[in-house]
Design a protein around this motif. Structure first.
Motif, short mmCIF file in Angstrom:
data_model
loop_
_atom_site.label_atom_id
_atom_site.label_comp_id
_atom_site.label_asym_id
_atom_site.label_seq_id
_atom_site.Cartn_x
_atom_site.Cartn_y
_atom_site.Cartn_z
N SER A 1 0.80 -1.22 0.00
CA SER A 1 0.00 0.00 0.00
C SER A 1 0.84 1.27 0.00
O SER A 1 0.41 2.31 -0.50
N VAL B 1 -1.55 4.65 -0.91
CA VAL B 1 -2.56 4.80 0.14
C VAL B 1 -2.16 5.91 1.11
O VAL B 1 -1.02 5.97 1.56
N ASP C 1 -2.64 9.16 0.20
CA ASP C 1 -2.57 10.37 -0.64
C ASP C 1 -3.70 10.30 -1.66
O ASP C 1 -3.49 9.90 -2.81
N ARG C 2 -4.89 10.67 -1.23
CA ARG C 2 -6.07 10.54 -2.09
C ARG C 2 -6.22 11.78 -2.98
O ARG C 2 -6.22 12.91 -2.50
N TRP D 1 -5.94 6.79 -5.27
CA TRP D 1 -4.64 6.98 -4.63
C TRP D 1 -3.62 7.48 -5.64
O TRP D 1 -3.55 6.97 -6.76
N GLY E 1 0.16 9.02 -4.51
CA GLY E 1 1.33 8.47 -3.83
C GLY E 1 2.67 8.91 -4.38
O GLY E 1 2.79 9.54 -5.43
N SER F 1 -2.17 -3.06 -2.27
CA SER F 1 -2.35 -2.99 -0.82
C SER F 1 -2.41 -4.38 -0.21
O SER F 1 -3.08 -5.27 -0.72
#
Length: 281
Positions: A4, A9, A11-12, A17, A19, A43
């Motif tokens: 992930s 995951v 950092d939306r 996501w 990232g 993830s």
């Protein structure tokens, strides 16, 4: 490749996501140099998933730069075996290096510390993560990887770097990881574009955000771990308490050191370029 963390995951952006890997890819190319990016991270992935599923896809892509960041999920499973982890990581990195890829690796903080677990629960996880990080250091040195230290207190204690779940970086954390990797790659002449900004577009999560996560998504995470890790973790905690009461807790460290030595022995021997340090060990 990885779990992930590399999937992005925490950092939306626009309902999905993003990232650090996406942010970094945007800064690798320069004028007249096109960058093609693929993210095979999933993830929950463990080293087995990277070795058996992700590596073949990455090798088929023939990357110039390949990140391999994995290990935390291994420590959170009852199947944890540091020697198997060593064999998988060494094989994946060796195959990529043989194809000419520059490797990106990172050592990571232990989840017990990040979650603030009680000492009898946190110590077994810390012991496992230290072993994983030692293996990552050894494999990184073997293959001349660009290596990032993310296990030191300067990283773990800065809560503005972390998302509400306290396990994944938030937007700022992902930006910092991308910027640190970019600087190391630029030193090798492999990053021609502008470095990613470390300034987040969104504020760090509040305490209320952390409570909301625990009440919603966090309950599912806890439930899944109750079926897998929790029974074993409680057994490990019981062993910690018994050894502490008997004054023999150093025995657990010696056993872990013996297992780590056996695992380090399976890493392919040979001259590697030194690990490139940053952020402190």
């Amino acid at each position: 490749m990885g779990d992930s963390l590399s999937e992005g995951v925490g950092d939306r952006v626009d309902g999905g996501w993003r990232g650090w890997a996406v942010l970094l890819a945007g800064g690798l190319g320069g004028p007249g140099r096109r960058v093609e990016f693929r993210n095979f991270a999933v993830s929950g992935a463990q080293s087995r998933d990277v070795a058996e599923l992700q590596a073949a896809r990455a090798l088929a892509f023939r990357p110039d730069v390949a990140s391999v960041v994995v290990g935390v999920n291994d420590t959170l499973r009852h199947t944890f075996d540091i020697e198997r982890f060593a064999r998988r990581l060494d094989r994946v990195c060796g195959d990529l290096a043989a194809e000419g890829a520059v490797l990106l690796t990172a050592c990571l903080p232990d989840p017990g510390r990040m979650l603030g677990l009680p000492a009898p629960l946190a110590r077994p996880l810390a012991r496992r993560q230290r072993a994983v990080n030692a293996l990552v250091h050894a494999v990184s040195a073997r293959y001349g990887a660009v290596h990032l230290h993310l296990a030191n207190t300067a990283w773990t204690d800065d809560r503005t770097l972390w998302s509400a779940d306290r396990l994944h970086p938030g937007e700022r954390g992902h930006r910092v990881i991308a910027a640190r990797f970019h600087a190391l790659l630029a030193d090798r002449g492999l990053a021609q574009g502008a470095p990613p900004s470390t300034a987040p577009d969104r504020p760090p999560p509040s305490r209320a955000d952390a409570l909301l996560w625990l009440a919603t998504a966090g309950t599912g995470w806890v439930a899944r771990r109750c079926r897998d890790l929790l029974p074993q973790l409680l057994a490990l905690a019981g062993s910690e308490l018994r050894h502490r009461a008997a004054g023999t807790d150093a025995l657990l460290d010696r056993r872990a050191a013996h297992s780590l030595a056996a695992a380090l022995a399976v890493v392919s021997p040979g001259p590697g370029t030194p690990v490139t340090p940053t952020m402190g060990a």
